[in-house]
Write a protein that holds these residues in place. Sequence first.
Motif, PDB file in Angstrom:
ATOM      1  N   LYS A 244     -58.083 -72.937  40.897  1.00  0.00           N
ATOM      2  CA  LYS A 244     -59.225 -72.977  39.985  1.00  0.00           C
ATOM      3  C   LYS A 244     -60.526 -72.898  40.763  1.00  0.00           C
ATOM      4  O   LYS A 244     -60.651 -73.430  41.858  1.00  0.00           O
ATOM      5  N   SER A 245     -61.494 -72.236  40.175  1.00  0.00           N
ATOM      6  CA  SER A 245     -62.808 -72.157  40.807  1.00  0.00           C
ATOM      7  C   SER A 245     -63.526 -73.488  40.656  1.00  0.00           C
ATOM      8  O   SER A 245     -63.184 -74.322  39.807  1.00  0.00           O
ATOM      9  N   LEU A 246     -64.529 -73.693  41.498  1.00  0.00           N
ATOM     10  CA  LEU A 246     -65.326 -74.919  41.411  1.00  0.00           C
ATOM     11  C   LEU A 246     -65.992 -75.041  40.048  1.00  0.00           C
ATOM     12  O   LEU A 246     -66.066 -76.128  39.472  1.00  0.00           O
ATOM     13  N   SER A 247     -66.477 -73.919  39.530  1.00  0.00           N
ATOM     14  CA  SER A 247     -67.128 -73.943  38.219  1.00  0.00           C
ATOM     15  C   SER A 247     -66.159 -74.394  37.136  1.00  0.00           C
ATOM     16  O   SER A 247     -66.509 -75.194  36.264  1.00  0.00           O
ATOM     17  N   SER A 248     -64.921 -73.904  37.192  1.00  0.00           N
ATOM     18  CA  SER A 248     -63.916 -74.284  36.196  1.00  0.00           C
ATOM     19  C   SER A 248     -63.569 -75.759  36.318  1.00  0.00           C
ATOM     20  O   SER A 248     -63.399 -76.461  35.313  1.00  0.00           O
ATOM     21  N   ILE A 249     -63.465 -76.243  37.557  1.00  0.00           N
ATOM     22  CA  ILE A 249     -63.155 -77.657  37.775  1.00  0.00           C
ATOM     23  C   ILE A 249     -64.223 -78.539  37.131  1.00  0.00           C
ATOM     24  O   ILE A 249     -63.928 -79.545  36.486  1.00  0.00           O
ATOM     25  N   VAL A 250     -65.476 -78.145  37.300  1.00  0.00           N
ATOM     26  CA  VAL A 250     -66.589 -78.916  36.722  1.00  0.00           C
ATOM     27  C   VAL A 250     -66.617 -78.750  35.205  1.00  0.00           C
ATOM     28  O   VAL A 250     -66.733 -79.733  34.461  1.00  0.00           O
ATOM     29  N   ASN A 251     -66.508 -77.518  34.737  1.00  0.00           N
ATOM     30  CA  ASN A 251     -66.609 -77.261  33.299  1.00  0.00           C
ATOM     31  C   ASN A 251     -65.482 -77.902  32.500  1.00  0.00           C
ATOM     32  O   ASN A 251     -65.673 -78.280  31.338  1.00  0.00           O
TER      33      ASN A 251
ATOM     34  N   ILE B  85     -76.337 -70.512  38.273  1.00  0.00           N
ATOM     35  CA  ILE B  85     -77.339 -71.032  37.334  1.00  0.00           C
ATOM     36  C   ILE B  85     -76.686 -71.556  36.069  1.00  0.00           C
ATOM     37  O   ILE B  85     -77.045 -72.618  35.554  1.00  0.00           O
ATOM     38  N   ALA B  86     -75.685 -70.841  35.564  1.00  0.00           N
ATOM     39  CA  ALA B  86     -75.075 -71.187  34.281  1.00  0.00           C
ATOM     40  C   ALA B  86     -74.403 -72.546  34.304  1.00  0.00           C
ATOM     41  O   ALA B  86     -74.529 -73.335  33.359  1.00  0.00           O
ATOM     42  N   VAL B  87     -73.682 -72.863  35.370  1.00  0.00           N
ATOM     43  CA  VAL B  87     -72.946 -74.130  35.412  1.00  0.00           C
ATOM     44  C   VAL B  87     -73.910 -75.316  35.533  1.00  0.00           C
ATOM     45  O   VAL B  87     -73.668 -76.392  34.981  1.00  0.00           O
ATOM     46  N   TYR B  88     -75.018 -75.135  36.214  1.00  0.00           N
ATOM     47  CA  TYR B  88     -76.043 -76.186  36.287  1.00  0.00           C
ATOM     48  C   TYR B  88     -76.609 -76.449  34.892  1.00  0.00           C
ATOM     49  O   TYR B  88     -76.718 -77.601  34.456  1.00  0.00           O
TER      50      TYR B  88
END
Length: 389
Positions: free
Chosen positions: A33-40, A65-68
């Motif tokens: 999983k990507s870092l963004s997916s882990i956070v989201n 920018i989007a995940v922030y």
Amino acid sequence: MSLLSRLLRGTFNTCTIRRFSSAATAAISPPKKSLSSIVNDERNPKRLVEKFKTACESERFRANIAVYDRTVRRLVAAKRVHFVEEILEEQKKYPDMSKEGFAARIISLYGKAGLVENAQKVFDEMPDRNCKRSVLSFNALLSAYGVSKRFDVVEQLFSDLPDKLSIKPDIVSYNTLIKALCEKGSLSEAVALLDEIENKGLKPDIITFNTLLLSSYLQGEFEQGEEIWAKMAEKNVGKDIRSYNARLLGLANERKSEVLVYLFEELKASGIKPDVYSFNAMIRGSINQGEMEEAKSWYKEIVKQGYRPDKATLALLIPALCKGEDFGCAIELCKETFSKRYLVGETTLQQLVDELVKGGKRGEAEEIVEMAKNNDFLKFKLDLLAEEE
């Protein structure tokens, strides 16, 4: 192993992994999983913050920018503003803060969370980080105060900072000031800025005009709105769906039904597809004219065109149906709202319940109360008033 490595690779140890051939491992291991997916994908606010801070060790993640933006919005919605401050303060340890684009993003995010003092501090500290301050960060600061409803501060900053910091405001700066003045109720001052913008060698854009259009019609300044509409044509500024929706609303409020229908047809002929806000304006216009059957037809068009009725749609129709004592239709509309999971406001439902009780339909009112309480979508605790004698 760093925290970031653990987050990406999990807790498998190398001894265990060596027991399998690389081919077998590739066959059975799930994709990383990507870092963004882990956070989201994290739903717990506290764990979300920890995962976000760990992910920030990655330069690539910090550029997302989007995940922030999504993370800040989620924390604000969860009323965890202190967590927003925690993750944004964390950014100060990274070299990105010496880049104006990154600093401007942090300023804007603080503004979206209502933490304008923090936004101001980031802006003030930029020179200490050898980070230049141009119109980019200036606009971010204006926007932070604007979204936080600190309209007087927006005016003050616009007046003071350009000369102090040798910054030349651009059209984005003026649009932010115009929006602040409109929301403050100073429409005439906002309109007057059109001349100043052109005197500064800038051109008002679609955002400038749409802001003034909507504010004029919302504030009941219909003639002012019509002047802005005409000026758009004069300046060759193309109209978009927001432009049309603003004027549709103005015409509906003024009960100018013929022009309203004509404009709706013009909208479709222009190649722009009407949206739910367009249909809401048509519903409002029909209701204001006392044409309830026509209002119902416009409601059906929303669904037919592939949209979902929103809170405003139902807040228009349900009270109007009750006023006309069309309780049967109001009840059916309410049931449809829950069965199809449309968003509806508690005030709208409470008004329906109250009107049913007043109309001697207590049984139906009780049914709505139970439906609101026990459905699996939006739960509301509605009051069942005593019947009037």
